[in-house]
Design an enzyme around this catalytic site. Sequence first.
Site, PDB file in Angstrom:
ATOM      1  N   SER A 113       0.792  -1.222   0.000  1.00 64.28           N
ATOM      2  CA  SER A 113       0.000   0.000   0.000  1.00 64.28           C
ATOM      3  C   SER A 113       0.829   1.278   0.000  1.00 64.28           C
ATOM      4  O   SER A 113       1.584   1.526  -0.918  1.00 64.28           O
ATOM      5  CB  SER A 113      -0.962  -0.043   1.180  1.00 64.28           C
ATOM      6  OG  SER A 113      -1.863   1.021   1.096  1.00 64.28           O
ATOM      7  N   HIS A 114       0.745   2.049   1.093  1.00 57.49           N
ATOM      8  CA  HIS A 114       1.394   3.353   1.144  1.00 57.49           C
ATOM      9  C   HIS A 114       2.861   3.273   1.564  1.00 57.49           C
ATOM     10  O   HIS A 114       3.535   4.290   1.626  1.00 57.49           O
ATOM     11  CB  HIS A 114       0.625   4.248   2.118  1.00 57.49           C
ATOM     12  CG  HIS A 114       0.467   3.595   3.470  1.00 57.49           C
ATOM     13  ND1 HIS A 114      -0.420   2.570   3.702  1.00 57.49           N
ATOM     14  CD2 HIS A 114       1.121   3.795   4.623  1.00 57.49           C
ATOM     15  CE1 HIS A 114      -0.309   2.183   4.949  1.00 57.49           C
ATOM     16  NE2 HIS A 114       0.609   2.901   5.544  1.00 57.49           N
ATOM     17  N   ASP A 278      -2.931   6.184  -3.426  1.00 59.73           N
ATOM     18  CA  ASP A 278      -1.735   5.570  -2.841  1.00 59.73           C
ATOM     19  C   ASP A 278      -1.214   4.404  -3.669  1.00 59.73           C
ATOM     20  O   ASP A 278      -1.670   4.162  -4.782  1.00 59.73           O
ATOM     21  CB  ASP A 278      -2.026   5.115  -1.401  1.00 59.73           C
ATOM     22  CG  ASP A 278      -2.949   3.912  -1.344  1.00 59.73           C
ATOM     23  OD1 ASP A 278      -3.775   3.755  -2.266  1.00 59.73           O
ATOM     24  OD2 ASP A 278      -2.842   3.110  -0.391  1.00 59.73           O
ATOM     25  N   ASP A 280      -1.573   1.166  -3.771  1.00 57.38           N
ATOM     26  CA  ASP A 280      -2.474   0.152  -4.315  1.00 57.38           C
ATOM     27  C   ASP A 280      -3.836   0.714  -4.708  1.00 57.38           C
ATOM     28  O   ASP A 280      -4.765  -0.053  -4.998  1.00 57.38           O
ATOM     29  CB  ASP A 280      -2.631  -1.013  -3.331  1.00 57.38           C
ATOM     30  CG  ASP A 280      -3.234  -0.584  -2.008  1.00 57.38           C
ATOM     31  OD1 ASP A 280      -3.065   0.586  -1.622  1.00 57.38           O
ATOM     32  OD2 ASP A 280      -3.894  -1.419  -1.353  1.00 57.38           O
ATOM     33  N   ASP A 282      -6.244   2.385  -3.098  1.00 50.04           N
ATOM     34  CA  ASP A 282      -7.460   2.394  -2.276  1.00 50.04           C
ATOM     35  C   ASP A 282      -7.616   3.680  -1.457  1.00 50.04           C
ATOM     36  O   ASP A 282      -8.692   3.942  -0.927  1.00 50.04           O
ATOM     37  CB  ASP A 282      -7.562   1.139  -1.387  1.00 50.04           C
ATOM     38  CG  ASP A 282      -6.349   0.922  -0.506  1.00 50.04           C
ATOM     39  OD1 ASP A 282      -5.417   1.746  -0.550  1.00 50.04           O
ATOM     40  OD2 ASP A 282      -6.327  -0.098   0.212  1.00 50.04           O
ATOM     41  N   ARG A 283      -6.568   4.493  -1.367  1.00 51.02           N
ATOM     42  CA  ARG A 283      -6.698   5.748  -0.607  1.00 51.02           C
ATOM     43  C   ARG A 283      -6.952   6.928  -1.540  1.00 51.02           C
ATOM     44  O   ARG A 283      -6.656   6.852  -2.730  1.00 51.02           O
ATOM     45  CB  ARG A 283      -5.408   6.036   0.160  1.00 51.02           C
ATOM     46  CG  ARG A 283      -5.111   5.008   1.209  1.00 51.02           C
ATOM     47  CD  ARG A 283      -3.910   5.424   2.042  1.00 51.02           C
ATOM     48  NE  ARG A 283      -3.699   4.410   3.064  1.00 51.02           N
ATOM     49  CZ  ARG A 283      -3.077   4.611   4.205  1.00 51.02           C
ATOM     50  NH1 ARG A 283      -2.563   5.802   4.477  1.00 51.02           N
ATOM     51  NH2 ARG A 283      -2.941   3.650   5.078  1.00 51.02           N
ATOM     52  N   LYS A 377     -11.616  -0.042   0.289  1.00 50.91           N
ATOM     53  CA  LYS A 377     -11.685   1.385   0.046  1.00 50.91           C
ATOM     54  C   LYS A 377     -11.273   1.654  -1.396  1.00 50.91           C
ATOM     55  O   LYS A 377     -10.654   0.811  -2.041  1.00 50.91           O
ATOM     56  CB  LYS A 377     -10.868   2.170   1.063  1.00 50.91           C
ATOM     57  CG  LYS A 377      -9.442   1.742   1.275  1.00 50.91           C
ATOM     58  CD  LYS A 377      -8.891   2.494   2.486  1.00 50.91           C
ATOM     59  CE  LYS A 377      -7.403   2.314   2.644  1.00 50.91           C
ATOM     60  NZ  LYS A 377      -7.072   1.192   3.533  1.00 50.91           N
TER      61      LYS A 377
HETATM   62  C1  VG1 Z   1      -3.213   2.164   8.329  1.00 52.05           C
HETATM   63  C2  VG1 Z   1      -4.403   3.076   8.525  1.00 52.05           C
HETATM   64  C3  VG1 Z   1      -5.700   2.285   8.438  1.00 52.05           C
HETATM   65  C4  VG1 Z   1      -5.740   1.561   7.084  1.00 52.05           C
HETATM   66  C5  VG1 Z   1      -4.497   0.703   6.924  1.00 52.05           C
HETATM   67  C6  VG1 Z   1      -4.423   0.046   5.557  1.00 52.05           C
HETATM   68  O1  VG1 Z   1      -3.176   1.184   9.341  1.00 52.05           O
HETATM   69  O2  VG1 Z   1      -4.320   3.744   9.750  1.00 52.05           O
HETATM   70  O3  VG1 Z   1      -6.782   3.143   8.593  1.00 52.05           O
HETATM   71  O4  VG1 Z   1      -6.876   0.738   6.996  1.00 52.05           O
HETATM   72  O5  VG1 Z   1      -3.323   1.501   7.066  1.00 52.05           O
HETATM   73  O6  VG1 Z   1      -4.451   0.999   4.544  1.00 52.05           O
HETATM   74  P1  VG1 Z   1      -2.238   1.312  10.658  1.00 52.05           P
HETATM   75  O7  VG1 Z   1      -2.471   0.042  11.421  1.00 52.05           O
HETATM   76  O8  VG1 Z   1      -0.851   1.513  10.157  1.00 52.05           O
HETATM   77  O9  VG1 Z   1      -2.718   2.529  11.386  1.00 52.05           O
HETATM   78  V1  VG1 Z   1      -3.684   0.647   3.093  1.00 52.05           V
HETATM   79  O10 VG1 Z   1      -4.034   1.854   2.083  1.00 52.05           O
HETATM   80  O11 VG1 Z   1      -2.324   0.065   3.611  1.00 52.05           O
HETATM   81  O12 VG1 Z   1      -4.421  -0.800   2.521  1.00 52.05           O
HETATM   82 CO    CO Z   2      -3.628   1.329   0.250  1.00 50.85          CO
END
Ligand code: VG1
Ligand code: CO
Length: 544
Positions: A113-114, A278, A280, A282-283, A377
């Site tokens: 993801s990010h 982001d 992948d 979804d953000r 998302k």
């Molecule tokens: C973070 C965010 C959470 C989100 C998760 C996955 O998790 O706070 O709201 O669902 O990333 O997003 P954490 O446990 O680091 O706070 V993504 O875009 O990685 O699929």
């Molecule tokens: Co993501």
Amino acid sequence: MNLEIVNCTPYTDQKPGTSGLRKSVKQFQRPDYLQTYIQAIFNTLEDREGSTLILGGDGRYFNREAIQIILRMASANGIGHVFVGKAGILSTPAASHLIRKKQALGGIILSASHNPGGPDGDFGVKFNVSNGGPASETFTDTVYQNACVVEQYRIRPIKPIPLDKEGVYDLFGMKIEVIDSVQDYMELMESIFDFDKIGQLLQSDSFKMRFDAMHAVTGPYAKRIFEQRLGAPEGTVFHAQPLANFGGGHPDPNQAHAKELMNQLYTNQGIAFGAASDGDGDRNMILGNHFFVTPSDSLAVLAANATLVPGYKQGIAGIARSMPTSQAPDLVAQKLGVPYFETPTGWKFFGNLLDAGQITLCGEESFGTSSNHIREKDGVWAVLFWLNLLAEKQDSVENIVRQHWAEYGRNYYSRHDYEAISSASGNIIMEHLRQQLATLAGTMIRGKMIRAADDFSYTDPVDGSVSEHQGIRILFEDGSRLIFRLSGTGTQGATLRVYLEQYEADVANHDQDTQEVLSDLIEIAEALGKVKELSGREAPDVIT
Ligand code: VG1
Ligand code: CO
């Protein structure tokens, strides 16, 4: 025939976090590390024989190698049919949609993801189940237990499948279809939004938009949808080419990491609308000209105006938000007279509510918003939703949000992240807070009365499952909130997130600086959590 059963030593650290198994690329490159985890997933899927799987990733370093390994293992584990995105690319929302559309048993999404990518960055594996959503904690716990004991994995020793053009292959009875990564997703978007109206807006000379794909997975989606299908001028989408290391950037769409987009919207280039997504896809981040929309406010605004969008013109059944997300969406639900829910952080907790039809929209403060159209998302969906509202209202992002505040009040909101502190300090801070919980209620601090304090526990209203220790909440009499939790997506040490929220009803006070408004809460957070003292950090690394 052509089946290898390979002996392996299990790893004991393959425990999925908030969103799948996320580790550094280096960790994933340890001998058979990916293989043992994939075999653990297959071992958990008792009904896998002859089933359909969706496979793709965000294009980061190790994506292609991982796909080839998973295809060989899928065939050796009796999977019947795999749909793979061209070039190995599938955004998380597109994969969620394909799982549902192809009635697949599930999908494997390769993404961190990010988190940054490249040989020194991170990699990740998420498993989504047949409703299109992230697997439940019960499922991922079983995968973890299986991973701890797996001593053999099954694979076929064959040459790589060509991924760069569409095609159909047979792998010892398993059908592989390499498909256009964008088409099905774009059709879904056309079924929800008024593409004619959005097209008119994007083609008009008076409206300029910029979409920052951050060299991540949404580049091909945004180019096709915004520029080719809806007619926005070329150049509307930038950083559009997915790169294995995201161009060296941090593919997280926020004010800190989408700097170039921020610069474009905060200088006088006459750009009315800015958005980013982001790694992948979804953000989403939503910007107006010189204006930032908090993700919590974005969810609230979308909910309040949902009936302007064709796909939601019948109204919404309910709204859910993650616990740290501001209470702005609750106020909209109250006014609409629909139910609202507070779930733990992570998209997996929305799935049951969506499947049961109890909610239509949901979102998280971490730049995530979506609806019942899929079970993840969805960044591009959120951008199209905003464009549809802008086309209908013929007004600016800023005016739409300010009118929303005037009607509902403003929830000043910020998140302070202390990244990669030591795990020990992270645990000490949380423990220190936990020890105070029993005595905090009823005490006054910096002139604010604490109403309640707890360690958030969630009972799923649909299946009754309980998830405990989801974050420390300190709730004040005036509706303000202070939340502390440790990240479940980081790969180094611990990341502590401090979430701050304060409500302001009076429209005369809606034009203040967020950090100033929250300064009392920031001091209270330090007094109670001793974050700076116990972590040795002087300031948060990222403020959103
Ligand atoms: C973070 C965010 C959470 C989100 C998760 C996955 O998790 O706070 O709201 O669902 O990333 O997003 P954490 O446990 O680091 O706070 V993504 O875009 O990685 O699929
Ligand atoms: Co993501």
